[in-house]
Design an enzyme around this catalytic site. Structure first.
Site, short mmCIF file in Angstrom:
data_model
loop_
_atom_site.label_atom_id
_atom_site.label_comp_id
_atom_site.label_asym_id
_atom_site.label_seq_id
_atom_site.Cartn_x
_atom_site.Cartn_y
_atom_site.Cartn_z
N LYS A 22 -7.46 4.85 -8.07
CA LYS A 22 -6.03 4.75 -8.34
C LYS A 22 -5.53 3.31 -8.13
O LYS A 22 -4.87 2.74 -9.00
CB LYS A 22 -5.26 5.69 -7.40
CG LYS A 22 -3.78 5.41 -7.32
CD LYS A 22 -3.05 6.37 -6.40
CE LYS A 22 -3.01 5.98 -4.94
NZ LYS A 22 -2.03 4.92 -4.58
N ASN A 23 -5.86 2.74 -6.98
CA ASN A 23 -5.29 1.44 -6.63
C ASN A 23 -5.92 0.28 -7.41
O ASN A 23 -5.39 -0.82 -7.40
CB ASN A 23 -5.39 1.20 -5.12
CG ASN A 23 -4.40 2.08 -4.36
OD1 ASN A 23 -3.54 2.71 -4.98
ND2 ASN A 23 -4.54 2.14 -3.05
N ARG A 92 5.92 2.69 -5.59
CA ARG A 92 6.19 1.28 -5.28
C ARG A 92 5.31 0.33 -6.07
O ARG A 92 5.68 -0.82 -6.31
CB ARG A 92 5.98 1.05 -3.78
CG ARG A 92 6.76 2.03 -2.94
CD ARG A 92 6.40 1.86 -1.51
NE ARG A 92 6.66 0.49 -1.11
CZ ARG A 92 7.85 0.02 -0.80
NH1 ARG A 92 8.89 0.82 -0.82
NH2 ARG A 92 8.01 -1.24 -0.47
N CYS A 116 9.79 3.53 2.66
CA CYS A 116 9.13 4.76 2.22
C CYS A 116 8.53 5.45 3.43
O CYS A 116 8.67 4.98 4.56
CB CYS A 116 8.08 4.47 1.15
SG CYS A 116 6.57 3.79 1.79
N ASP A 304 -5.71 3.24 4.61
CA ASP A 304 -5.68 4.43 3.75
C ASP A 304 -6.70 5.50 4.18
O ASP A 304 -6.76 6.57 3.58
CB ASP A 304 -5.94 4.04 2.28
CG ASP A 304 -4.78 3.26 1.69
OD1 ASP A 304 -3.70 3.25 2.29
OD2 ASP A 304 -4.97 2.66 0.61
N ILE A 326 -1.31 -2.01 9.94
CA ILE A 326 -0.80 -2.44 8.62
C ILE A 326 0.62 -1.91 8.38
O ILE A 326 1.50 -2.64 7.95
CB ILE A 326 -1.73 -1.97 7.48
CG1 ILE A 326 -3.19 -2.39 7.74
CG2 ILE A 326 -1.23 -2.50 6.12
CD1 ILE A 326 -3.46 -3.86 7.68
N1 EPU Z 1 4.33 -6.81 3.25
C1 EPU Z 1 5.41 -7.62 3.50
N2 EPU Z 1 5.96 -8.28 2.45
C2 EPU Z 1 5.47 -8.20 1.18
C3 EPU Z 1 4.37 -7.38 0.94
C4 EPU Z 1 3.80 -6.69 1.99
O1 EPU Z 1 5.86 -7.71 4.64
O2 EPU Z 1 6.02 -8.85 0.29
C5 EPU Z 1 3.72 -6.07 4.36
C6 EPU Z 1 3.81 -4.56 4.19
O3 EPU Z 1 5.06 -4.04 4.61
C7 EPU Z 1 2.64 -4.07 5.01
C8 EPU Z 1 1.59 -5.17 4.79
O4 EPU Z 1 2.32 -6.32 4.36
O5 EPU Z 1 2.98 -4.03 6.35
C9 EPU Z 1 0.52 -4.86 3.78
O6 EPU Z 1 1.12 -4.37 2.60
P1 EPU Z 1 0.48 -4.55 1.16
O7 EPU Z 1 1.40 -5.38 0.33
O8 EPU Z 1 -0.93 -5.00 1.27
O9 EPU Z 1 0.53 -3.06 0.61
P2 EPU Z 1 0.71 -2.66 -0.89
O10 EPU Z 1 0.11 -3.71 -1.74
O11 EPU Z 1 2.11 -2.26 -1.13
C10 EPU Z 1 -1.59 -1.45 -1.19
C11 EPU Z 1 -2.03 -0.07 -1.58
C12 EPU Z 1 -1.71 0.89 -0.44
C13 EPU Z 1 -2.45 0.40 0.81
C14 EPU Z 1 -2.04 -1.03 1.13
C15 EPU Z 1 -2.81 -1.63 2.29
C16 EPU Z 1 -1.83 -0.09 -3.98
C17 EPU Z 1 -1.13 0.38 -5.19
N3 EPU Z 1 -1.35 0.32 -2.80
O12 EPU Z 1 -0.17 -1.36 -0.98
O13 EPU Z 1 -2.20 2.17 -0.83
O14 EPU Z 1 -2.14 1.23 1.90
O15 EPU Z 1 -2.27 -1.87 -0.03
O16 EPU Z 1 -4.17 -1.61 2.05
O17 EPU Z 1 -2.81 -0.81 -4.08
C18 EPU Z 1 -2.33 4.52 -0.80
O18 EPU Z 1 -3.12 4.46 -1.74
O19 EPU Z 1 -2.11 5.59 -0.17
C19 EPU Z 1 -1.58 3.33 -0.42
C20 EPU Z 1 -0.45 3.38 0.28
#
Ligand code: EPU
Length: 419
Positions: A22-23, A92, A116, A304, A326
């Site tokens: 998915k990701n 998101r 969320c 995850d 995280i």
């Molecule tokens: N963060 C910030 N600012 C930003 C972006 C992120 O503070 O601009 C913080 C977040 O709040 C969090 C940390 O940085 O505390 C890491 O967030 P990240 O941006 O890496 O998460 P994401 O890209 O939104 C992806 C996966 C998630 C997975 C996380 C961490 C996808 C579509 N989603 O989310 O997957 O948990 O990376 O590995 O790739 C899931 O599949 O269940 C899922 C939530």
């Protein structure tokens, strides 16, 4: 809303095919916006989040057709430049269209995601990077508007490791003027998969999989034709299913190389692994050992998989400490697991799990995708019947979960809404 009725106590045995990730698929679909033409993605899992992303692309003007894990996307006439609130609030990852739209149309409007179930999850780092690359950013009525006639290759340092942030900026940088260097970039396998696809489209990218990624902007990209990598989180979930049921499962096409930290921890609990060609056999044991886990960005233990691992620790020998670093609110499964007889206490981002003799079936609520998976695993091991409500969360990220589990001997039924 559908629910699952699970009769616990069956040892899972058999083979399971791991679906496409998915990701990995979500940014790859967004990447199709970077080039006009006909794109083909294979091994795309049939999931709610994928359907949401397809709807978003259609909203932007793409034509999409999905059949038998193959997604065809035609992006000749991209007119829309926005990801509306209705879509962003359900998924998101919609924010992943921001970089590609900005490169393709010079503007994009993205509804700001709110908090969320697992935390605040802002996108400030995506925006800061685009601003460094010369984009004008304005915010009004909950919508962030980004504009740039031409993005300028720049040095970007991510204050915090962000997966979709790295993906968004890597996509935007492929068509920027000059060289972009991403420092403290995410090293997740899904980032590497996206880079491999972008390179196939004609992008010049080096260093994906390390914390420094260099992107030399090119004038244009070709349409993509790419096979999505298998889902490492689904694979980890099935490994834990074998572990928690004292089962014997062979995972076909699992991305084993991306699962070192999970396999290491599971081995410490006593789970046995045997790699076979393109597969891995996983054997559980009656009483796993309690093992401590700290989540961290890749190659560390994935957030995850935290909830699913915690389900296993509820019935382990001794206590284990699970630290979530995280997301600030990713323990929603704890109260539900405790309803099933687990003994877990939380202090901030740390959970102490004292292993109990066994779990007992109970009615529980799924709260987010991975919390739901954790409840399914707990239910498979529990004595008696567990009713899991709100399983639409699972449909976002696990393809045919109950069918796959049933084939291996689980007693699991989906009861449609209102029954
Ligand atoms: N963060 C910030 N600012 C930003 C972006 C992120 O503070 O601009 C913080 C977040 O709040 C969090 C940390 O940085 O505390 C890491 O967030 P990240 O941006 O890496 O998460 P994401 O890209 O939104 C992806 C996966 C998630 C997975 C996380 C961490 C996808 C579509 N989603 O989310 O997957 O948990 O990376 O590995 O790739 C899931 O599949 O269940 C899922 C939530």
């Amino acid at each position: 809303m559908d629910k699952f009725i699970i009769e616990g106590g069956k040892k899972l045995k058999g083979e399971v095919q791991i679906s496409g990730s998915k990701n990995a698929a979500l940014p790859l679909i967004a990447a199709s916006l970077l080039a006009p033409g006909n794109h083909v993605l294979t091994n795309v899992p049939n999931l709610r989040d994928i359907t949401t992303m397809i709807s978003l692309l259609k909203h932007l003007g793409a034509n999409c057709s999905y059949d038998d894990a193959t997604l065809k996307i035609e992006t000749d006439n991209i007119r829309g430049d926005d990801a509306p609130y209705d879509v962003v609030k359900t998924m998101r990852a919609s924010v992943l269209v921001m970089g590609p739209l900005l490169s393709r149309l010079n503007h994009a409007r993205i509804s700001l995601p709110g908090g969320c179930a697992i935390g605040a999850r802002p996108i400030d780092l995506h925006l800061k990077a685009l601003s460094t690359m010369g984009a004008d950013i304005t915010l009004h009525d909950g919508i962030v508007e980004v504009r740039a006639n031409r993005l300028i290759g720049s040095k970007i340092f991510f204050d915090k490791i962000t997966v979709t942030g790295t993906e968004n900026i890597m996509m935007a940088a492929t068509l920027a003027d000059g060289t972009t260097v991403l420092e403290n970039a995410a090293r997740e396998p899904e980032v590497v998969d996206l880079a491999a696809c972008l390179i196939k489209m004609g992008a010049k990218i080096e260093g994906a999989g390390t914390d420094t990624i260099m992107i030399d902007g090119v004038k244009e990209l070709r349409p993509l034709s790419y096979k999505v990598m298998p889902d490492r989180i689904e694979a980890a979930t099935f490994m834990i299913a074998a572990a928690i049921t004292d089962g014997d499962i062979t995972l076909k096409d699992a991305p084993i190389d991306c699962l070192d930290s999970v396999i290491l921890r599971l081995r410490e609990t006593g789970v046995k692994f045997e790699p076979i060609v393109n597969s891995i056999n996983v054997r559980g044991l009656e009483k796993p050992m309690g093992v401590n886990v700290v989540t961290s960005p890749y190659p560390g233990f994935a957030t995850d998989v935290q909830a699913q691992f915690m389900a296993l620790m509820t019935i382990a020998e001794g206590a284990s400490v699970i630290k979530e670093t995280i997301f600030e609110n990713r323990f929603m499964h704890v109260a539900e697991l405790n309803r099933m007889g687990a003994n877990i206490s939380i202090d901030g981002g740390t959970a102490v799990v004292k292993g109990v003799k066994g779990l007992i079936g109970a009615p529980v609520q799924a709260t987010d995708l991975r919390a739901s998976a954790s409840l399914v695993l707990a239910a498979l091991a529990a004595n008696g019947t567990t009713e899991i409500n709100r399983i639409y969360h699972l449909d976002r990220g696990y393809e045919g979960l109950e069918k796959k589990l049933k084939t291996m001997g689980a007693s699991i039924e989906r009861v449609p809404e209102g029954v």
